[in-house]
Design an enzyme around this catalytic site. Structure first.
Site, short mmCIF file in Angstrom:
data_model
loop_
_atom_site.label_atom_id
_atom_site.label_comp_id
_atom_site.label_asym_id
_atom_site.label_seq_id
_atom_site.Cartn_x
_atom_site.Cartn_y
_atom_site.Cartn_z
N ASP A 49 1.10 -1.28 -0.14
CA ASP A 49 0.06 -0.03 -0.03
C ASP A 49 0.84 1.13 -0.03
O ASP A 49 1.89 1.32 0.60
CB ASP A 49 -0.88 0.12 1.42
CG ASP A 49 -2.09 0.82 1.31
OD1 ASP A 49 -3.32 0.21 1.41
OD2 ASP A 49 -1.97 2.04 0.99
N LEU A 51 -0.11 4.25 0.86
CA LEU A 51 -0.53 4.91 2.05
C LEU A 51 -1.05 6.26 1.40
O LEU A 51 -1.14 7.42 2.32
CB LEU A 51 0.60 5.29 3.22
CG LEU A 51 0.90 3.75 3.98
CD1 LEU A 51 1.90 4.16 4.95
CD2 LEU A 51 0.00 3.05 4.34
N THR A 53 -4.34 6.88 0.44
CA THR A 53 -5.53 6.92 1.21
C THR A 53 -5.60 5.82 2.42
O THR A 53 -6.31 6.20 3.69
CB THR A 53 -6.81 6.84 0.59
OG1 THR A 53 -6.64 5.55 -0.17
CG2 THR A 53 -7.04 7.77 -0.47
N TYR A 159 -11.83 7.58 -14.53
CA TYR A 159 -11.80 6.22 -13.23
C TYR A 159 -12.24 4.90 -14.06
O TYR A 159 -11.83 4.06 -13.97
CB TYR A 159 -12.52 6.87 -12.14
CG TYR A 159 -12.70 5.60 -11.15
CD1 TYR A 159 -11.60 5.36 -10.21
CD2 TYR A 159 -14.04 5.10 -10.95
CE1 TYR A 159 -11.92 4.28 -9.26
CE2 TYR A 159 -14.05 4.09 -10.20
CZ TYR A 159 -13.07 3.73 -9.27
OH TYR A 159 -13.20 2.78 -8.26
N ASN A 188 -21.37 0.38 -4.35
CA ASN A 188 -21.02 1.31 -3.26
C ASN A 188 -20.79 0.49 -1.99
O ASN A 188 -21.87 0.00 -1.67
CB ASN A 188 -21.93 2.54 -3.05
CG ASN A 188 -22.15 3.33 -4.49
OD1 ASN A 188 -22.38 2.80 -5.57
ND2 ASN A 188 -21.63 4.61 -4.39
C1 UD1 Z 1 -18.65 5.17 -5.92
C2 UD1 Z 1 -17.45 4.79 -5.34
C3 UD1 Z 1 -16.50 4.68 -6.43
C4 UD1 Z 1 -17.04 3.40 -7.22
C5 UD1 Z 1 -18.46 3.84 -7.65
C6 UD1 Z 1 -18.93 2.37 -8.25
C7 UD1 Z 1 -16.87 5.93 -3.30
C8 UD1 Z 1 -16.26 7.23 -2.47
N1 UD1 Z 1 -16.79 6.01 -4.59
O1 UD1 Z 1 -18.76 6.23 -6.59
O2 UD1 Z 1 -15.28 4.26 -6.07
O3 UD1 Z 1 -16.24 2.85 -8.44
O4 UD1 Z 1 -19.12 3.98 -6.74
O5 UD1 Z 1 -19.23 1.47 -7.29
O6 UD1 Z 1 -17.52 5.11 -2.67
N2 UD1 Z 1 -23.56 12.27 -2.37
C9 UD1 Z 1 -24.08 13.23 -1.95
N3 UD1 Z 1 -23.58 14.07 -0.91
C10 UD1 Z 1 -22.21 13.87 -0.47
C11 UD1 Z 1 -21.50 12.89 -1.01
C12 UD1 Z 1 -21.97 12.15 -2.14
O7 UD1 Z 1 -25.42 13.60 -2.07
O8 UD1 Z 1 -21.59 14.31 0.52
C13 UD1 Z 1 -24.09 11.62 -3.56
C14 UD1 Z 1 -23.37 11.82 -4.79
O9 UD1 Z 1 -23.80 12.90 -5.42
C15 UD1 Z 1 -23.78 10.50 -5.54
C16 UD1 Z 1 -24.05 9.58 -4.43
O10 UD1 Z 1 -24.02 10.48 -3.40
O11 UD1 Z 1 -24.79 10.60 -6.28
C17 UD1 Z 1 -22.98 8.42 -4.12
O12 UD1 Z 1 -21.81 9.19 -4.13
P1 UD1 Z 1 -20.38 8.59 -3.74
O13 UD1 Z 1 -20.40 7.77 -2.41
O14 UD1 Z 1 -19.34 9.71 -3.71
O15 UD1 Z 1 -20.26 7.36 -4.53
P2 UD1 Z 1 -20.28 7.35 -6.00
O16 UD1 Z 1 -20.02 8.55 -6.99
O17 UD1 Z 1 -21.24 6.50 -6.48
#
Ligand code: UD1
Length: 333
Positions: A49, A51, A53, A159, A188
């Protein structure tokens, strides 16, 4: 022995004489995987790793666990470590947020890093299984739901492109050189070690942290976008099932729950669990990476072929995640 005891015994039998490499083993999902592998007492676990993250403090202290600080971008290092290994779990990744800011670095880690693992396996010939952790982001926005493994693929961001490139090399190295590789496409994932202080952590840990601290819960866009949230223990169990199965070589599996949850509903459930929180919900603009409207995976393939199904409901997974965040950050309401 009942069925569960049988499965546990087969995992112990499988790992007892194996040296296992976990790339990205100090990060969120990697730490959970390493902790679970420790229960099966493998001969050795080697974690690599950089490191970026991941955290050194996540690494369990056992004499059979070795940590190497370094990057999968370094071919010589990867080759050297893989000489000693039987099984590789390849989790090292640049996450979607940081990838979009620096696509060149994203390509170096996600695409070249994966190439380095496969090319080392091709040259060494000692590796019995590589599990490559891909992402459901390789599907883009599909024409129907739930998404099956055979649905069309479309990279909406760098990505997704680099994760898909990794998959393409897995297929090519399996078909051309018989490198024994399996691909899992995660949705997720949530659970312990998804640290809310990490700016790249997912929506669940961010919402929980805000709710625990009575800060506004920030929803990007209208909140009707959906995701398939999987509890990390289930993700790890699926990943290990793929690793120990002979049937999985050359195969790709969705790993999710088949349950679709909107971000608005997610915020509502978190506030129901943390019902003394004074947090309010605040809608702001979408992020530049927010181009997936709906996501839920069909998990029939892994269920039928490896008998894996998720066990933890979203609510129970949220409670576990909340307890971990309270325990580790000392914050609570
Ligand atoms: C996630 C993964 C990514 C993975 C992808 C597919 C994370 C951080 N990223 O992206 O590695 O490849 O799924 O499985 O887990 N949101 C809010 N408020 C916030 C943060 C997010 O409304 O404070 C919303 C975002 O706009 C999005 C949803 O929540 O619509 C999910 O966001 P996030 O958890 O960042 O994940 P993904 O973008 O789906």
């Amino acid at each position: 022995m009942n069925i569960i005891e049988n499965i546990e015994q087969s995992k112990r039998d499988f790992f007892e004489d194996k040296t296992v490499l976990v790339t990205g083993g100090a990060g969120f999902i990697g730490t959970n995987l390493v902790n679970e592998l420790c229960n099966y007492s493998p001969k050795k676990i080697i974690i690599i790793d950089n490191l970026f993250t991941g955290l050194k403090s996540n690494i369990p202290i056992f004499d059979f666990v070795d940590f190497v600080e370094g990057s999968v971008e370094n071919f010589d290092l990867v080759f050297d470590l893989m000489k000693k290994c039987d099984i590789v779990f390849h989790l090292a990744v640049r996450n979607i947020i940081v990838s979009t800011k620096d696509p060149e670095k994203d390509f170096a880690t996600n695409a070249i890093g994966t190439f380095n693992i496969l090319e080392s396996a091709r040259r060494l010939k000692n590796i019995k299984k590589i599990v490559y952790t891909s992402s459901s982001s390789v599907y883009g926005n599909t024409s129907h739901l739930p998404i099956t493994e055979n649905d069309s693929l479309y990279a909406l961001n760098p990505y997704a492109a680099s994760k898909l490139t990794g998959e393409a090399y897995c297929n090519a190295y399996f078909e051309t050189y018989m490198v024994p590789v399996s691909v899992v496409r995660y949705t997720n994932v949530c659970g312990p070690y998804s640290n809310p202080s990490n700016p790249y952590s997912g929506v669940i840990s961010k919402f929980i942290y805000s709710a625990l601290n009575n800060q506004p819960i920030t929803i990007h866009g209208d909140g009707e976008q959906t995701r398939d949230f999987t509890y990390v223990d289930d993700t790890i169990e699926a990943t290990i099932s793929v690793a120990i199965s002979d049937k999985s070589i050359g195969e790709i599996y969705n790993v999710g729950t088949g349950v679709e949850t909107s971000i608005n509903n997610l915020a509502k459930i978190i506030l129901e669990i943390l019902n003394t929180s004074k947090s309010e919900i605040n809608h702001i603009d979408k992020r530049d990476i927010d181009n997936i409207r709906r996501r839920v995976l069909d998990i029939e393939k892994i269920r039928k072929s490896l008998r894996w199904t998720p066990k933890v409901t979203l609510r129970d997974g949220l409670v576990e995640t909340i307890n971990w965040i309270i325990k580790t950050s000392g914050k609570g309401i």
